[in-house]
Design an enzyme around this catalytic site. Structure first.
Site, PDB file in Angstrom:
ATOM      1  N   ALA A  78     -16.538  38.613  -5.597  1.00 58.02           N
ATOM      2  CA  ALA A  78     -15.233  39.138  -5.201  1.00 58.02           C
ATOM      3  C   ALA A  78     -15.386  40.267  -4.190  1.00 58.02           C
ATOM      4  O   ALA A  78     -16.417  40.924  -4.120  1.00 58.02           O
ATOM      5  CB  ALA A  78     -14.484  39.649  -6.430  1.00 58.02           C
ATOM      6  N   CYS A  79     -14.311  40.460  -3.414  1.00 57.52           N
ATOM      7  CA  CYS A  79     -14.221  41.593  -2.487  1.00 57.52           C
ATOM      8  C   CYS A  79     -15.344  41.518  -1.447  1.00 57.52           C
ATOM      9  O   CYS A  79     -15.468  40.525  -0.749  1.00 57.52           O
ATOM     10  CB  CYS A  79     -14.239  42.899  -3.294  1.00 57.52           C
ATOM     11  SG  CYS A  79     -13.756  44.381  -2.393  1.00 57.52           S
ATOM     12  N   ILE A  80     -16.193  42.527  -1.347  1.00 62.44           N
ATOM     13  CA  ILE A  80     -17.273  42.546  -0.360  1.00 62.44           C
ATOM     14  C   ILE A  80     -18.519  41.811  -0.855  1.00 62.44           C
ATOM     15  O   ILE A  80     -19.402  41.466  -0.068  1.00 62.44           O
ATOM     16  CB  ILE A  80     -17.623  44.005   0.027  1.00 62.44           C
ATOM     17  CG1 ILE A  80     -18.522  44.070   1.276  1.00 62.44           C
ATOM     18  CG2 ILE A  80     -18.277  44.724  -1.141  1.00 62.44           C
ATOM     19  CD1 ILE A  80     -17.850  43.561   2.539  1.00 62.44           C
TER      20      ILE A  80
ATOM     21  N   PRO B  43     -19.238  38.764  -1.587  1.00 59.28           N
ATOM     22  CA  PRO B  43     -19.668  37.503  -0.967  1.00 59.28           C
ATOM     23  C   PRO B  43     -20.699  37.673   0.156  1.00 59.28           C
ATOM     24  O   PRO B  43     -21.397  36.699   0.483  1.00 59.28           O
ATOM     25  CB  PRO B  43     -18.357  36.917  -0.433  1.00 59.28           C
ATOM     26  CG  PRO B  43     -17.331  37.405  -1.417  1.00 59.28           C
ATOM     27  CD  PRO B  43     -17.763  38.811  -1.714  1.00 59.28           C
TER      28      PRO B  43
ATOM     29  N   THR C 249     -13.298  35.371  -3.824  1.00 60.88           N
ATOM     30  CA  THR C 249     -11.898  35.801  -3.735  1.00 60.88           C
ATOM     31  C   THR C 249     -11.832  37.207  -3.132  1.00 60.88           C
ATOM     32  O   THR C 249     -12.735  38.019  -3.368  1.00 60.88           O
ATOM     33  CB  THR C 249     -11.227  35.743  -5.119  1.00 60.88           C
ATOM     34  OG1 THR C 249      -9.827  35.966  -4.978  1.00 60.88           O
ATOM     35  CG2 THR C 249     -11.804  36.771  -6.077  1.00 60.88           C
TER      36      THR C 249
END
Length: 207
Positions: A134-136, A138, A190
């Site tokens: 999630a968020c950064i 990935p 996401t």
């Protein structure tokens, strides 16, 4: 009961795991009828940030010790994680993913991934088990699995998307609560606080 590994990176959005994302991820796992198993690297944080002023401070903190705050002490050294005991692994966001799980915050597309994080995620990939981020976070998947051209999202931030693509990964824009799935690599990502303005959006995305 499925066991979902959660890899934490500290405690606090600016230098560790984003607290809302981590907490709502744990809730989502529980609501899904699974068991969260929390891990974190046992090492010093890349930096410590005063979350009031936003300034880096001269202080040392341990990633595992700080992550234990989020897990209510129920956490293990990531070096003890075994792929055979987990059904999936998920990384919540927060800048700790870009500072402690990887060096993306400092080195961008040329970043390195923490060796223990790499070991666990590569093992999950080899075993064909799902991985979420999630968020950064990935960016960790983009770097680690670059040779396989993974499909991920961080939302719609153009600079980060370009960095992801320069690693060899593919980026797909997504709305705040959207989920992008790479069916071949079994990855799900996401945006969360890369786009979110309300905590309820985090809950929906994590669910």
């Amino acid at each position: 009961m499925p066991k979902i590994g959660v890899i934490l990176s500290g405690c606090g959005v600016k230098d560790g795991s984003e607290i809302h994302e981590a907490t709502l991820l744990l809730l989502a796992i529980d609501k899904a009828g699974a068991q969260a198993v929390c891990f974190a690297p046992n090492k010093e944080q890349a930096e410590v940030v005063d979350h009031v002023s936003g300034r880096t401070v001269r202080e040392r903190r341990n990633v595992l010790v700080e992550s234990a705050r989020l897990a209510r002490g129920d956490i293990r050294d990531l070096s003890e994680a075994k792929v055979s005991e987990l059904d999936a692994v998920i990384l919540p966001g927060g800048l700790g993913a870009a500072k402690n799980l990887s060096s993306f915050a400092e080195e961008g597309a040329q970043c390195q991934v923490d060796p223990e994080v790499a070991r666990v995620l590569r093992g999950m990939r080899q075993a064909g088990k799902p991985i979420g981020a999630a968020c950064i976070a990935p960016v960790v998947l983009a770097r680690l699995f670059a040779a396989d051209k993974p499909l991920v999202t961080i939302g719609s931030d153009q600079a980060t998307a370009r960095a992801i693509e320069s690693m060899g990964a593919r980026h797909e824009n997504a709305p705040v609560t959207g989920v992008v799935v790479d069916p071949q690599l079994r990855l799900a990502t996401t945006p969360c606080y890369m786009l979110a303005t309300r905590i309820s959006q985090i809950a929906e995305g994590m669910d």
